[in-house]
Design an enzyme around this catalytic site. Structure first.
Site, PDB file in Angstrom:
ATOM      1  N   CYS A  53      39.475  49.183   3.145  1.00  0.00           N
ATOM      2  CA  CYS A  53      38.105  48.988   3.622  1.00  0.00           C
ATOM      3  C   CYS A  53      38.004  47.541   4.102  1.00  0.00           C
ATOM      4  O   CYS A  53      38.403  46.614   3.383  1.00  0.00           O
ATOM      5  CB  CYS A  53      37.111  49.241   2.495  1.00  0.00           C
ATOM      6  N   ASP A  60      41.669  53.003   1.040  1.00  0.00           N
ATOM      7  CA  ASP A  60      41.164  54.270   1.569  1.00  0.00           C
ATOM      8  C   ASP A  60      42.369  55.165   1.812  1.00  0.00           C
ATOM      9  O   ASP A  60      43.444  54.701   2.193  1.00  0.00           O
ATOM     10  CB  ASP A  60      40.426  54.053   2.894  1.00  0.00           C
ATOM     11  N   VAL A  75      57.999  60.436  20.459  1.00  0.00           N
ATOM     12  CA  VAL A  75      57.939  59.290  19.572  1.00  0.00           C
ATOM     13  C   VAL A  75      59.112  59.385  18.590  1.00  0.00           C
ATOM     14  O   VAL A  75      59.454  60.474  18.125  1.00  0.00           O
ATOM     15  CB  VAL A  75      56.591  59.189  18.825  1.00  0.00           C
ATOM     16  N   GLU A  76      59.753  58.260  18.319  1.00  0.00           N
ATOM     17  CA  GLU A  76      60.836  58.234  17.329  1.00  0.00           C
ATOM     18  C   GLU A  76      60.161  58.195  15.961  1.00  0.00           C
ATOM     19  O   GLU A  76      59.320  57.343  15.695  1.00  0.00           O
ATOM     20  CB  GLU A  76      61.721  57.003  17.569  1.00  0.00           C
ATOM     21  N   SER A  77      60.505  59.141  15.091  1.00  0.00           N
ATOM     22  CA  SER A  77      59.738  59.365  13.866  1.00  0.00           C
ATOM     23  C   SER A  77      59.799  58.214  12.867  1.00  0.00           C
ATOM     24  O   SER A  77      58.823  57.964  12.169  1.00  0.00           O
ATOM     25  CB  SER A  77      60.148  60.680  13.203  1.00  0.00           C
ATOM     26  N   HIS A  94      37.401  54.004   8.840  1.00  0.00           N
ATOM     27  CA  HIS A  94      38.127  55.258   9.064  1.00  0.00           C
ATOM     28  C   HIS A  94      38.182  55.619  10.543  1.00  0.00           C
ATOM     29  O   HIS A  94      39.234  56.015  11.055  1.00  0.00           O
ATOM     30  CB  HIS A  94      37.466  56.425   8.318  1.00  0.00           C
ATOM     31  N   GLU A  95      37.048  55.497  11.213  1.00  0.00           N
ATOM     32  CA  GLU A  95      36.972  55.861  12.620  1.00  0.00           C
ATOM     33  C   GLU A  95      37.920  55.001  13.454  1.00  0.00           C
ATOM     34  O   GLU A  95      38.615  55.503  14.339  1.00  0.00           O
ATOM     35  CB  GLU A  95      35.530  55.707  13.125  1.00  0.00           C
TER      36      GLU A  95
END
Length: 155
Positions: A53, A60, A75-77, A94-95
């Site tokens: 937060c 969070d 994307v390379e993981s 969060h957003e």
């Protein structure tokens, strides 16, 4: 291009790599899509995503589901795992976390389509779910439901 050549520019895979200190420092790596021209869905699930937060510094927790239909890039993981882990000490709402991840992936990969669902666990008694996508999903591609139920509390 030989299959081995698509991995030649990767800097993190196969090497000891420290967790980046922040999302801005994290390097998202990509490789050419060996199935370019074929529409298919890739899903990454991160059920233990954490951030902080920005006001209280309290942790969070979220369950992230990232779906994308690749264009020329995947994307390379390992780099994705390190990028997501870099949020562990990052303060943001969060957003902001959810949408920033979606936008960074879309910018890096230029996928045909991408969506991210951030299913955030309650803080102060309120769960927050955040969803972002780059546009309507293309026709003719199977995109499964996320499989994440809305938060219901105990029992």
């Amino acid at each position: 291009m030989a299959r081995e050549d698509i991995y030649a520019d990767l800097t993190q895979l196969g090497a000891k790599t420290e967790l980046p200190a922040s999302p801005d420092e994290a390097v998202l790596e990509r490789v050419p899509n060996p199935q370019a021209g074929t529409a298919y869905t890739v899903r990454f699930t991160a059920p233990e995503f954490t951030s902080l937060c920005p006001l209280t510094g309290q942790p969070d927790f979220a369950h992230l589901v990232i779906d994308y239909i690749p264009g020329d890039w995947l994307v390379e993981s390992k780099s994705l795992k390190l990028y997501l882990g870099s949020f562990r000490n990052h303060g943001a709402f969060h957003e902001d976390c959810t949408v920033s991840i979606g936008k960074r992936l879309a910018e890096t990969l230029a996928p045909q389509w991408l969506r991210i669902g951030g299913y955030w666990y309650p803080r102060g008694g309120i769960p927050i779910d955040v969803f972002y996508q780059t546009g309507p999903a293309p026709d003719g591609v199977w995109i499964p439901e996320t499989g994440v139920a809305p938060y219901r509390g105990r029992g």
